[in-house]
Design a protein around this motif. Structure first.
Motif, PDB file in Angstrom:
ATOM      1  N   GLY A  54       0.836  -1.193   0.000  1.00 39.57           N
ATOM      2  CA  GLY A  54       0.000   0.000   0.000  1.00 39.57           C
ATOM      3  C   GLY A  54       0.873   1.246   0.000  1.00 39.57           C
ATOM      4  N   ARG A  55       2.086   1.071   0.498  1.00 37.12           N
ATOM      5  CA  ARG A  55       3.136   2.097   0.441  1.00 37.12           C
ATOM      6  C   ARG A  55       4.307   1.476  -0.308  1.00 37.12           C
ATOM      7  NH1 ARG A  55       4.047   2.968   6.554  1.00 37.12           N
ATOM      8  NH2 ARG A  55       3.922   0.733   6.342  1.00 37.12           N
ATOM      9  N   VAL A  56       5.204   2.320  -0.775  1.00 40.92           N
ATOM     10  CA  VAL A  56       6.313   1.850  -1.610  1.00 40.92           C
ATOM     11  C   VAL A  56       7.636   1.997  -0.877  1.00 40.92           C
ATOM     12  CG1 VAL A  56       7.560   2.261  -3.763  1.00 40.92           C
ATOM     13  CG2 VAL A  56       5.087   2.468  -3.712  1.00 40.92           C
ATOM     14  N   SER A  57       8.456   0.957  -0.980  1.00 38.82           N
ATOM     15  CA  SER A  57       9.831   1.000  -0.479  1.00 38.82           C
ATOM     16  C   SER A  57      10.742   0.514  -1.596  1.00 38.82           C
ATOM     17  CB  SER A  57      10.005   0.100   0.745  1.00 38.82           C
ATOM     18  OG  SER A  57       9.195   0.542   1.814  1.00 38.82           O
ATOM     19  N   LEU A  58      11.881   1.180  -1.757  1.00 42.45           N
ATOM     20  CA  LEU A  58      12.899   0.780  -2.738  1.00 42.45           C
ATOM     21  C   LEU A  58      14.215   0.614  -2.016  1.00 42.45           C
ATOM     22  CD1 LEU A  58      12.564   3.047  -5.923  1.00 42.45           C
ATOM     23  CD2 LEU A  58      12.437   0.573  -5.837  1.00 42.45           C
ATOM     24  N   SER A  59      14.916  -0.478  -2.316  1.00 42.86           N
ATOM     25  CA  SER A  59      16.245  -0.626  -1.747  1.00 42.86           C
ATOM     26  C   SER A  59      17.147  -1.239  -2.804  1.00 42.86           C
ATOM     27  CB  SER A  59      16.214  -1.486  -0.482  1.00 42.86           C
ATOM     28  OG  SER A  59      15.711  -2.771  -0.767  1.00 42.86           O
ATOM     29  N   PRO A  60      18.413  -0.907  -2.801  1.00 43.74           N
ATOM     30  CA  PRO A  60      19.110  -0.074  -1.819  1.00 43.74           C
ATOM     31  C   PRO A  60      18.779   1.407  -2.022  1.00 43.74           C
ATOM     32  CG  PRO A  60      20.617  -0.679  -3.575  1.00 43.74           C
ATOM     33  CD  PRO A  60      19.303  -1.386  -3.853  1.00 43.74           C
ATOM     34  N   SER A  61      19.577   2.264  -1.423  1.00 39.45           N
ATOM     35  CA  SER A  61      19.366   3.711  -1.547  1.00 39.45           C
ATOM     36  C   SER A  61      19.504   4.150  -3.003  1.00 39.45           C
ATOM     37  CB  SER A  61      20.378   4.469  -0.685  1.00 39.45           C
ATOM     38  OG  SER A  61      21.692   4.259  -1.167  1.00 39.45           O
ATOM     39  N   ILE A  62      18.973   5.310  -3.287  1.00 40.32           N
ATOM     40  CA  ILE A  62      19.090   5.905  -4.614  1.00 40.32           C
ATOM     41  C   ILE A  62      20.128   7.006  -4.515  1.00 40.32           C
ATOM     42  CG2 ILE A  62      17.885   7.172  -6.429  1.00 40.32           C
ATOM     43  CD1 ILE A  62      15.315   5.708  -5.308  1.00 40.32           C
ATOM     44  N   GLY A  63      21.254   6.768  -5.149  1.00 43.91           N
ATOM     45  CA  GLY A  63      22.344   7.733  -5.140  1.00 43.91           C
ATOM     46  C   GLY A  63      22.527   8.299  -6.523  1.00 43.91           C
TER      47      GLY A  63
END
Length: 129
Positions: free
Chosen positions: A57-66
């Protein structure tokens, strides 16, 4: 920017809207305008040699966006549709991330590598990378 919205799409719209993550399962990518506000497009490929998307329902992306290749050098994590800002990406961090990406691509089987190359070529032709 402290949070993001998301939209599931087959094809990326033009132009992208600020603060929206466009998720294309058909192409295994997530695209958005850099969250620092500079207006540059950021495309994150999903999969073994890319990012991991989590959706509840929410979004998570990994690893960090550099964004070490962009003038802004912004660096952030998206977790639960919230943006967590990190220190600007250094030149050393950028080079290490590129090396990790190259190593991950080398580890793909030929079918996935071919698909990744076709996707990248398609994005280049559309002026997205």
């Amino acid at each position: 920017m402290h949070s993001v919205d998301h939209r599931f799409v087959e094809l990326l719209p033009t132009p992208l809207e600020r603060g929206v993550l466009y998720i294309s399962g058909a192409h295994d990518i997530v695209a958005h305008l850099c969250l620092c506000g500079c207006g540059n497009e950021v495309v994150t490929p999903l999969g073994p040699a890319g990012w991991v998307l989590r959706y509840d329902g929410r979004v998570s992306l990994s690893p960090s966006i550099g964004n070490g290749a962009l003038p802004c050098k912004s660096h952030y994590v998206i977790q639960g549709s919230r943006v967590h800002w990190l220190s600007k990406m250094t030149e050393d961090q950028h080079h290490r991330a590129q090396a990790r990406d190259r190593d991950a691509v080398r580890g793909l089987n030929p079918t996935r590598l071919g698909r990744a190359k076709r996707l990248f070529t398609s994005l280049l032709r559309r002026g997205r990378v």
